[in-house]
Design a protein around this motif. Sequence first.
Motif, PDB file in Angstrom:
ATOM      1  N   GLU A   1      -5.968  -2.465   5.247  1.00 55.04           N
ATOM      2  CA  GLU A   1      -4.961  -1.462   5.562  1.00 55.04           C
ATOM      3  C   GLU A   1      -5.589  -0.207   6.137  1.00 55.04           C
ATOM      4  O   GLU A   1      -6.415   0.426   5.484  1.00 55.04           O
ATOM      5  N   GLY A   2      -5.193   0.133   7.329  1.00 56.52           N
ATOM      6  CA  GLY A   2      -5.538   1.383   7.993  1.00 56.52           C
ATOM      7  C   GLY A   2      -6.854   2.022   7.612  1.00 56.52           C
ATOM      8  O   GLY A   2      -7.901   1.398   7.587  1.00 56.52           O
ATOM      9  N   ASP A   3      -6.801   3.323   7.316  1.00 56.34           N
ATOM     10  CA  ASP A   3      -7.994   4.105   7.017  1.00 56.34           C
ATOM     11  C   ASP A   3      -8.590   3.791   5.652  1.00 56.34           C
ATOM     12  O   ASP A   3      -9.791   3.943   5.442  1.00 56.34           O
ATOM     13  N   SER A   4      -7.742   3.361   4.706  1.00 52.49           N
ATOM     14  CA  SER A   4      -8.234   3.113   3.348  1.00 52.49           C
ATOM     15  C   SER A   4      -9.117   1.873   3.275  1.00 52.49           C
ATOM     16  O   SER A   4      -9.988   1.786   2.421  1.00 52.49           O
ATOM     17  N   GLY A   5      -8.880   0.911   4.142  1.00 49.51           N
ATOM     18  CA  GLY A   5      -9.659  -0.317   4.129  1.00 49.51           C
ATOM     19  C   GLY A   5      -9.352  -1.238   2.969  1.00 49.51           C
ATOM     20  O   GLY A   5     -10.047  -2.220   2.744  1.00 49.51           O
ATOM     21  N   ARG A   6      -8.281  -0.929   2.218  1.00 49.67           N
ATOM     22  CA  ARG A   6      -7.887  -1.784   1.095  1.00 49.67           C
ATOM     23  C   ARG A   6      -7.463  -3.146   1.618  1.00 49.67           C
ATOM     24  O   ARG A   6      -6.823  -3.255   2.653  1.00 49.67           O
ATOM     25  N   PRO A   7      -7.803  -4.211   0.884  1.00 51.11           N
ATOM     26  CA  PRO A   7      -7.416  -5.545   1.336  1.00 51.11           C
ATOM     27  C   PRO A   7      -5.900  -5.727   1.303  1.00 51.11           C
ATOM     28  O   PRO A   7      -5.213  -5.165   0.454  1.00 51.11           O
ATOM     29  N   CYS A   8      -5.412  -6.493   2.253  1.00 53.38           N
ATOM     30  CA  CYS A   8      -3.987  -6.821   2.286  1.00 53.38           C
ATOM     31  C   CYS A   8      -3.837  -8.230   2.835  1.00 53.38           C
ATOM     32  O   CYS A   8      -4.791  -8.813   3.344  1.00 53.38           O
ATOM     33  N   LEU A   9      -2.648  -8.762   2.693  1.00 53.05           N
ATOM     34  CA  LEU A   9      -2.320 -10.065   3.260  1.00 53.05           C
ATOM     35  C   LEU A   9      -1.284  -9.865   4.350  1.00 53.05           C
ATOM     36  O   LEU A   9      -0.316  -9.122   4.164  1.00 53.05           O
ATOM     37  N   VAL A  10      -1.487 -10.539   5.463  1.00 52.91           N
ATOM     38  CA  VAL A  10      -0.516 -10.510   6.552  1.00 52.91           C
ATOM     39  C   VAL A  10       0.031 -11.927   6.684  1.00 52.91           C
ATOM     40  O   VAL A  10      -0.717 -12.870   6.974  1.00 52.91           O
ATOM     41  N   VAL A  11       1.319 -12.065   6.426  1.00 50.09           N
ATOM     42  CA  VAL A  11       1.980 -13.367   6.473  1.00 50.09           C
ATOM     43  C   VAL A  11       2.712 -13.466   7.804  1.00 50.09           C
ATOM     44  O   VAL A  11       3.598 -12.673   8.090  1.00 50.09           O
TER      45      VAL A  11
ATOM     46  N   GLU B   1      12.513 -17.028  15.550  1.00 47.69           N
ATOM     47  CA  GLU B   1      12.125 -15.631  15.720  1.00 47.69           C
ATOM     48  C   GLU B   1      10.925 -15.325  14.824  1.00 47.69           C
ATOM     49  O   GLU B   1      10.963 -15.562  13.628  1.00 47.69           O
ATOM     50  N   PRO B   2       9.834 -14.792  15.406  1.00 50.51           N
ATOM     51  CA  PRO B   2       8.643 -14.518  14.600  1.00 50.51           C
ATOM     52  C   PRO B   2       8.805 -13.282  13.725  1.00 50.51           C
ATOM     53  O   PRO B   2       9.494 -12.332  14.092  1.00 50.51           O
ATOM     54  N   LEU B   3       8.173 -13.325  12.552  1.00 55.89           N
ATOM     55  CA  LEU B   3       8.178 -12.217  11.599  1.00 55.89           C
ATOM     56  C   LEU B   3       6.754 -11.946  11.146  1.00 55.89           C
ATOM     57  O   LEU B   3       5.934 -12.851  11.125  1.00 55.89           O
ATOM     58  N   SER B   4       6.514 -10.727  10.749  1.00 58.97           N
ATOM     59  CA  SER B   4       5.234 -10.355  10.182  1.00 58.97           C
ATOM     60  C   SER B   4       5.500  -9.614   8.873  1.00 58.97           C
ATOM     61  O   SER B   4       6.301  -8.688   8.846  1.00 58.97           O
ATOM     62  N   ILE B   5       4.834 -10.037   7.805  1.00 67.61           N
ATOM     63  CA  ILE B   5       5.003  -9.428   6.489  1.00 67.61           C
ATOM     64  C   ILE B   5       3.615  -8.991   6.024  1.00 67.61           C
ATOM     65  O   ILE B   5       2.713  -9.817   5.920  1.00 67.61           O
ATOM     66  N   THR B   6       3.453  -7.712   5.765  1.00 69.32           N
ATOM     67  CA  THR B   6       2.175  -7.198   5.265  1.00 69.32           C
ATOM     68  C   THR B   6       2.361  -6.791   3.813  1.00 69.32           C
ATOM     69  O   THR B   6       3.289  -6.062   3.486  1.00 69.32           O
ATOM     70  N   LEU B   7       1.483  -7.285   2.953  1.00 72.11           N
ATOM     71  CA  LEU B   7       1.583  -7.043   1.513  1.00 72.11           C
ATOM     72  C   LEU B   7       0.279  -6.456   0.991  1.00 72.11           C
ATOM     73  O   LEU B   7      -0.793  -7.015   1.204  1.00 72.11           O
ATOM     74  N   ASP B   8       0.389  -5.316   0.312  1.00 75.17           N
ATOM     75  CA  ASP B   8      -0.740  -4.736  -0.410  1.00 75.17           C
ATOM     76  C   ASP B   8      -0.699  -5.355  -1.801  1.00 75.17           C
ATOM     77  O   ASP B   8       0.216  -5.083  -2.585  1.00 75.17           O
ATOM     78  N   PRO B   9      -1.658  -6.209  -2.144  1.00 76.55           N
ATOM     79  CA  PRO B   9      -1.613  -6.920  -3.425  1.00 76.55           C
ATOM     80  C   PRO B   9      -1.626  -6.025  -4.656  1.00 76.55           C
ATOM     81  O   PRO B   9      -1.056  -6.386  -5.674  1.00 76.55           O
ATOM     82  N   GLN B  10      -2.266  -4.879  -4.588  1.00 76.25           N
ATOM     83  CA  GLN B  10      -2.365  -4.029  -5.768  1.00 76.25           C
ATOM     84  C   GLN B  10      -1.096  -3.226  -6.015  1.00 76.25           C
ATOM     85  O   GLN B  10      -0.601  -3.158  -7.129  1.00 76.25           O
ATOM     86  N   SER B  11      -0.544  -2.614  -4.987  1.00 75.24           N
ATOM     87  CA  SER B  11       0.647  -1.774  -5.177  1.00 75.24           C
ATOM     88  C   SER B  11       1.940  -2.543  -4.932  1.00 75.24           C
ATOM     89  O   SER B  11       3.011  -2.039  -5.220  1.00 75.24           O
ATOM     90  N   ARG B  12       1.826  -3.742  -4.372  1.00 74.00           N
ATOM     91  CA  ARG B  12       2.975  -4.560  -3.991  1.00 74.00           C
ATOM     92  C   ARG B  12       3.813  -3.911  -2.886  1.00 74.00           C
ATOM     93  O   ARG B  12       4.983  -4.232  -2.723  1.00 74.00           O
ATOM     94  N   ALA B  13       3.227  -2.965  -2.167  1.00 73.98           N
ATOM     95  CA  ALA B  13       3.923  -2.355  -1.038  1.00 73.98           C
ATOM     96  C   ALA B  13       4.050  -3.411   0.058  1.00 73.98           C
ATOM     97  O   ALA B  13       3.096  -4.142   0.354  1.00 73.98           O
ATOM     98  N   ILE B  14       5.239  -3.474   0.639  1.00 75.79           N
ATOM     99  CA  ILE B  14       5.539  -4.494   1.636  1.00 75.79           C
ATOM    100  C   ILE B  14       6.034  -3.832   2.900  1.00 75.79           C
ATOM    101  O   ILE B  14       6.876  -2.942   2.866  1.00 75.79           O
ATOM    102  N   SER B  15       5.510  -4.311   4.012  1.00 76.68           N
ATOM    103  CA  SER B  15       5.989  -3.875   5.313  1.00 76.68           C
ATOM    104  C   SER B  15       6.523  -5.125   6.002  1.00 76.68           C
ATOM    105  O   SER B  15       5.786  -6.078   6.216  1.00 76.68           O
ATOM    106  N   LEU B  16       7.805  -5.129   6.295  1.00 73.40           N
ATOM    107  CA  LEU B  16       8.448  -6.278   6.907  1.00 73.40           C
ATOM    108  C   LEU B  16       8.941  -5.926   8.292  1.00 73.40           C
ATOM    109  O   LEU B  16       9.344  -4.799   8.546  1.00 73.40           O
ATOM    110  N   GLY B  17       8.964  -6.915   9.151  1.00 78.02           N
ATOM    111  CA  GLY B  17       9.525  -6.668  10.455  1.00 78.02           C
ATOM    112  C   GLY B  17       9.367  -7.844  11.383  1.00 78.02           C
ATOM    113  O   GLY B  17       8.627  -8.776  11.111  1.00 78.02           O
ATOM    114  N   ALA B  18      10.072  -7.770  12.493  1.00 80.05           N
ATOM    115  CA  ALA B  18       9.951  -8.783  13.536  1.00 80.05           C
ATOM    116  C   ALA B  18       8.745  -8.430  14.378  1.00 80.05           C
ATOM    117  O   ALA B  18       8.458  -7.270  14.631  1.00 80.05           O
ATOM    118  N   GLN B  19       8.029  -9.443  14.817  1.00 78.75           N
ATOM    119  CA  GLN B  19       6.854  -9.199  15.634  1.00 78.75           C
ATOM    120  C   GLN B  19       6.692 -10.360  16.603  1.00 78.75           C
ATOM    121  O   GLN B  19       6.647 -11.506  16.200  1.00 78.75           O
TER     122      GLN B  19
END
Length: 125
Positions: free
Chosen positions: A82-92, A101-119
């Motif tokens: 993830e960005g500047d922090s460099g924390r590991p994340c998963l991109v689904v 229609e393609p989708l991209s889901i980014t998940l921060d495993p520690q905070s469970r923050a999710i970024s969803l969207g079409a890509q």
Amino acid sequence: MAFLHRKFLGIQESLLEDVLRNVRYLLRAKRGAASCLPGFGLTETGFRTAEEMLTLMAQEIRENLQLYEPRVEVTEIEEGAEGDSGRPCLVVHCRLRASREPLSITLDPQSRAISLGAQATPEDA
């Protein structure tokens, strides 16, 4: 869930909005919290190494999307940072089965923050 939103809240959603909302609920849920669905959600990260955590979560994401959100087809899950922090994340990377229609889901495993969207992906262009 879409039925409940339409019937009781009067909310009309597109297929994409409904799927994204359901995926958000699914990936934020703690595995084992619902006794009637013991495999629903993701396991707490606990005291695992980053590699173990990402491997387990990727497997659980595939299982959960296949079981509880069959309108989505997972094409790839990749590890990222993830960005500047460099924390590991998963991109689904996945797509809606009905429209492809393609989708991209980014998940921060520690905070469970999710970024969803079409890509759009190059292969789908």
